[in-house]
Design a protein around this motif. Structure first.
Motif, PDB file in Angstrom:
ATOM      1  N   ALA A   1      10.550  -9.435   2.448  1.00 37.35           N
ATOM      2  CA  ALA A   1       9.297  -9.989   2.049  1.00 37.35           C
ATOM      3  C   ALA A   1       8.316  -9.184   2.876  1.00 37.35           C
ATOM      4  O   ALA A   1       7.010  -9.138   2.713  1.00 37.35           O
ATOM      5  CB  ALA A   1       8.952 -11.509   2.763  1.00 37.35           C
ATOM      6  N   GLN A   2       8.691  -7.996   3.525  1.00 36.65           N
ATOM      7  CA  GLN A   2       7.856  -7.109   4.270  1.00 36.65           C
ATOM      8  C   GLN A   2       6.753  -6.262   3.414  1.00 36.65           C
ATOM      9  O   GLN A   2       7.131  -5.829   2.409  1.00 36.65           O
ATOM     10  CB  GLN A   2       8.544  -6.147   5.252  1.00 36.65           C
ATOM     11  N   PRO A   3       5.697  -6.217   3.825  1.00 38.08           N
ATOM     12  CA  PRO A   3       4.720  -5.385   3.086  1.00 38.08           C
ATOM     13  C   PRO A   3       4.705  -4.000   3.281  1.00 38.08           C
ATOM     14  O   PRO A   3       5.479  -3.608   4.202  1.00 38.08           O
ATOM     15  CB  PRO A   3       3.261  -5.856   3.721  1.00 38.08           C
ATOM     16  N   GLU A   4       4.243  -3.128   2.378  1.00 36.65           N
ATOM     17  CA  GLU A   4       4.386  -1.568   2.446  1.00 36.65           C
ATOM     18  C   GLU A   4       2.856  -1.405   2.181  1.00 36.65           C
ATOM     19  O   GLU A   4       1.886  -2.177   1.840  1.00 36.65           O
ATOM     20  CB  GLU A   4       5.012  -1.341   1.143  1.00 36.65           C
ATOM     21  N   ALA A   5       2.520  -0.131   2.699  1.00 41.45           N
ATOM     22  CA  ALA A   5       1.300   0.594   2.811  1.00 41.45           C
ATOM     23  C   ALA A   5       1.178   1.607   1.990  1.00 41.45           C
ATOM     24  O   ALA A   5       2.103   2.549   2.066  1.00 41.45           O
ATOM     25  CB  ALA A   5       0.954   0.834   4.139  1.00 41.45           C
ATOM     26  N   TYR A   6       0.326   1.673   1.103  1.00 39.39           N
ATOM     27  CA  TYR A   6       0.190   2.783   0.069  1.00 39.39           C
ATOM     28  C   TYR A   6      -0.253   4.263   1.081  1.00 39.39           C
ATOM     29  O   TYR A   6      -1.057   4.058   1.899  1.00 39.39           O
ATOM     30  CB  TYR A   6      -0.991   2.556  -0.882  1.00 39.39           C
ATOM     31  N   PRO A   7       0.266   5.340   0.733  1.00 39.94           N
ATOM     32  CA  PRO A   7      -0.138   6.425   1.490  1.00 39.94           C
ATOM     33  C   PRO A   7      -1.863   6.682   0.965  1.00 39.94           C
ATOM     34  O   PRO A   7      -2.120   6.304   0.120  1.00 39.94           O
ATOM     35  CB  PRO A   7       0.576   7.683   0.780  1.00 39.94           C
ATOM     36  N   GLY A   8      -2.586   7.218   2.104  1.00 43.14           N
ATOM     37  CA  GLY A   8      -4.050   7.101   2.060  1.00 43.14           C
ATOM     38  C   GLY A   8      -4.453   8.275   1.286  1.00 43.14           C
ATOM     39  O   GLY A   8      -5.604   8.566   0.893  1.00 43.14           O
ATOM     40  N   ASP A   9      -3.584   9.367   0.980  1.00 44.88           N
ATOM     41  CA  ASP A   9      -3.911  10.773   0.467  1.00 44.88           C
ATOM     42  C   ASP A   9      -3.689  10.902  -0.921  1.00 44.88           C
ATOM     43  O   ASP A   9      -3.520  12.022  -1.536  1.00 44.88           O
ATOM     44  CB  ASP A   9      -3.376  11.856   1.257  1.00 44.88           C
TER      45      ASP A   9
END
Lengths: 292, 324
Positions: free
Chosen positions: A115-123
């Motif tokens: 269930a852990q969230p992921e973070a989209y790369p900022g670039d």
């Protein structure tokens, strides 16, 4: 100038709602089913985009197309497995199946990957700030708006200029008569699910790029709000879904702008109930009297 | 003759349920059941109240409402305020919880009556979400961190409430009002044409259903030490909906059986929440694909014992689902 800023944010958010709402409204127009699993297709699109950007290192536009393709296949699979056998069943049975499919996708996904969230790369997209009328507009939100508008124009083209679009309009008008005229209803419905799901997948990728954080249950609230947007515009009417989505995004941003950000989620549902009570067929719909 | 038979059935079931109550109460006081089992039993009873209250709205009146957790939340918070802030007795709390929820049922029921099928469903879903967001933003009841509530719910309380709920709903269903409600379920336009005041009966069903959901909310709140708005999301509404649908739309005993069955299953799967939801959703899909009328259809458990007799309904009764 805070207001213009919020308006821009609202339009960006609204175009995401509009993309999801298009799928809802297309499916509802053709099979009269609230496809609760649509929000989860949006989630799957966000994750496909995420993995193709971070793991496969594919550029943004190709990731978007990949996510749309995967979601289209996924949408058709859902329709074939869960909804097709119920085409002649009661509305309640179909609706409950849709709820079941939605829960199955969400928790199946959690079961597989956690269930852990992921973070989209900022670039993923170049970031510039453009100043107009004193408001700072992110180049990302402009790009997002551009992608959404382009997709909507393509959709309008498909629905109004191609053969499959004509078939879709015919089936949504009267499925039985369309069948008598030699239209393959099953294939048309599959195409509707494919196009709607592809749009939801694209919305997922855009959402990820814009809001960074994605998680397996992220589809639930945007999905519901997109449905509200579809109802707001008049369900089954494509321009209605776009206007409804943009309007809902702007309303939400304005609610936050006036300092009620905690009530933001509630605003959508208040709008829904008001619309249903005073304008049951939405902004663009025509009132139909029930025939006995 | 029929009246005698009905009375006999009525007293038999009352005596039977009191025997069940007595046996379990004896086992609790004799400490033959540990806390886990007692808690499961309380949960089953609360879920039965919720299931039969929604059964009245969906199964009998055919109004597809999927915001039942909203009424549950209203009842839970109202009764929590009564016991914790005003320090009144538990019975008053339950009653007020029920009444406030009934008022909410009236408020939501009255304007939504213009809506049908999917639209009513989505409006009630929106209502449930609004209730949750309101409680989330009310500092008086603790906002997101929740409200502390004393543990007051005991087995006699839940059983009593459950018995009252079932009795009221069975009697309502068998009365003139219940028949009017069933006619609305079968065909609203036709019922209206036959001179049935559909608005009145739909609101009545909504109010009674919400009242018992509110009482269940009071019991639910006082079974925990804390209540939070996140307990009353629409997943909770779906849980209740699943009891009714799985048991068979229109069958009271079906929803009771489904409530018992699913509560037991989900209690034992509590340590694996993901697996629980997966099994839940697969069961839901499979039942809808292969038995869309639910486990019992519109039949009641009593009609199994009196086989061979014709049911009282029309041609549609029992073989074809006509809800929504």
């Amino acid at each position: 100038m805070e207001l213009i800023q919020q308006l821009v944010n609202g339009i960006s958010l609204g175009s995401i709602y509009a993309l999801i709402a298009l799928g809802y409204t297309m499916v509802y127009g053709i099979v009269k089913l609230i496809n609760f699993a649509h929000g989860d297709v949006f989630m799957v699109g966000a994750f496909v985009g995420f993995y193709s950007i971070t793991v496969l290192h594919i550029p943004f536009v190709l990731s978007l197309i990949l996510a749309m393709a995967v979601c289209a296949i996924f949408g058709v699979l859902i329709e074939r497995i869960a909804y097709k056998p119920l085409r002649n069943a009661t509305r309640i049975a179909a609706l409950i199946t849709a709820i079941g499919v939605s829960l199955l996708i969400e928790y199946g996904f959690i079961y597989v990957r956690g269930a852990q969230p992921e973070a989209y790369p900022g670039d993923v997209l170049p970031e510039h700030a453009i100043h107009i009328f004193g408001a700072k507009i992110n180049s990302q939100s402009l790009l997002i708006l551009g992608v959404s508008v382009a997709l909507m124009i393509i959709l309008q083209f498909i629905v109004h200029k191609t053969k499959i679009g004509k078939a879709m309009r015919a089936v949504s008008f009267d499925a039985e008569a369309a069948q008598l005229m030699g239209i393959n209803v099953d294939r048309t419905i599959s195409a509707t699910f494919a196009i709607g799901s592809a749009l939801a997948g694209a919305a997922g990728v855009i959402f990820g790029v814009y809001y960074i954080k994605i998680e397996p249950l992220m589809g639930v609230i945007p999905g519901l709000k997109a449905f509200v947007a579809a109802v707001l515009g008049g369900i089954g009417i494509l321009p209605g879904a776009m206007v409804g989505g943009l309007l809902l995004g702007v309303i939400e941003s304005l609610v936050s702008a006036f300092g009620y950000s905690l009530w933001r989620d509630g605003a959508a549902f208040v709008v829904l109930i008001l619309i249903l009570i005073f304008l049951p067929s939405g902004l663009f719909g025509k009132y139909k009297r029930e025939k006995v | 003759m029929a009246i005698f038979k009905q009375a006999k059935l009525f007293w038999t079931s009352i005596v039977l349920s009191l025997v069940i109550f007595g046996v379990i109460q004896f086992m609790i006081t004799g400490q033959m059941l540990n806390l886990f089992y007692v808690n499961t039993l309380i949960f089953i009873a609360i879920n039965i109240i919720l299931a039969v209250s929604l059964h009245l709205i969906i199964g009998i009146t055919g109004q597809f409402s999927i915001g039942h957790a909203g009424f549950l939340a209203v009842g839970a918070y109202a009764s929590g305020i009564i016991t914790m802030k005003l320090e009144l007795p538990f019975a008053a709390a339950l009653l007020v919880g029920g009444l406030v929820a009934a008022l909410a049922g009236f408020i939501i029921g009255f304007p939504s009556l213009r809506l049908k099928g999917d639209y009513l469903a989505i409006a009630t879903l929106g209502f449930g979400e609004i209730v949750r967001i309101v409680f989330l933003n009310l500092d008086y009841v603790g906002g997101a961190s929740g409200m502390q509530v004393n543990h007051l719910t005991t087995w006699p309380w839940v059983f009593g409430c459950m018995l009252i709920a079932i009795l009221v709903i069975v009697n309502f269903t068998n009365s003139t009002h219940g028949r009017a409600c069933i006619s609305i379920r079968e065909d609203e336009t036709a019922a209206d044409a036959m001179g049935i005041n559909t608005t009145y009966y739909k609101v009545t069903a909504f109010v009674i259903g919400a009242f018992f959901a509110g009482i269940a909310g009071g019991l639910y709140a006082h079974n925990f030490y804390i209540i939070q708005p996140s307990n009353f999301g629409f997943l909770k509404s779906f849980d209740i909906l699943i009891f009714v649908v799985l048991g068979g739309l229109g069958s009271l005993s079906g929803s009771v059986i489904a409530a018992i069955l699913l509560t037991v299953v989900s209690t034992f799967l509590q340590d694996y929440p993901e697996t629980r939801m997966i099994i839940y959703s697969i069961v839901l899909i499979v039942v809808m694909l292969y038995r869309p009328q639910g486990l019992m259809g519109t039949k009641e458990i009593t009609s199994i014992f009196s086989k061979g007799k014709k049911t009282k309904g029309g041609a549609k009764d029992g073989n074809k689902q006509t809800v929504a």
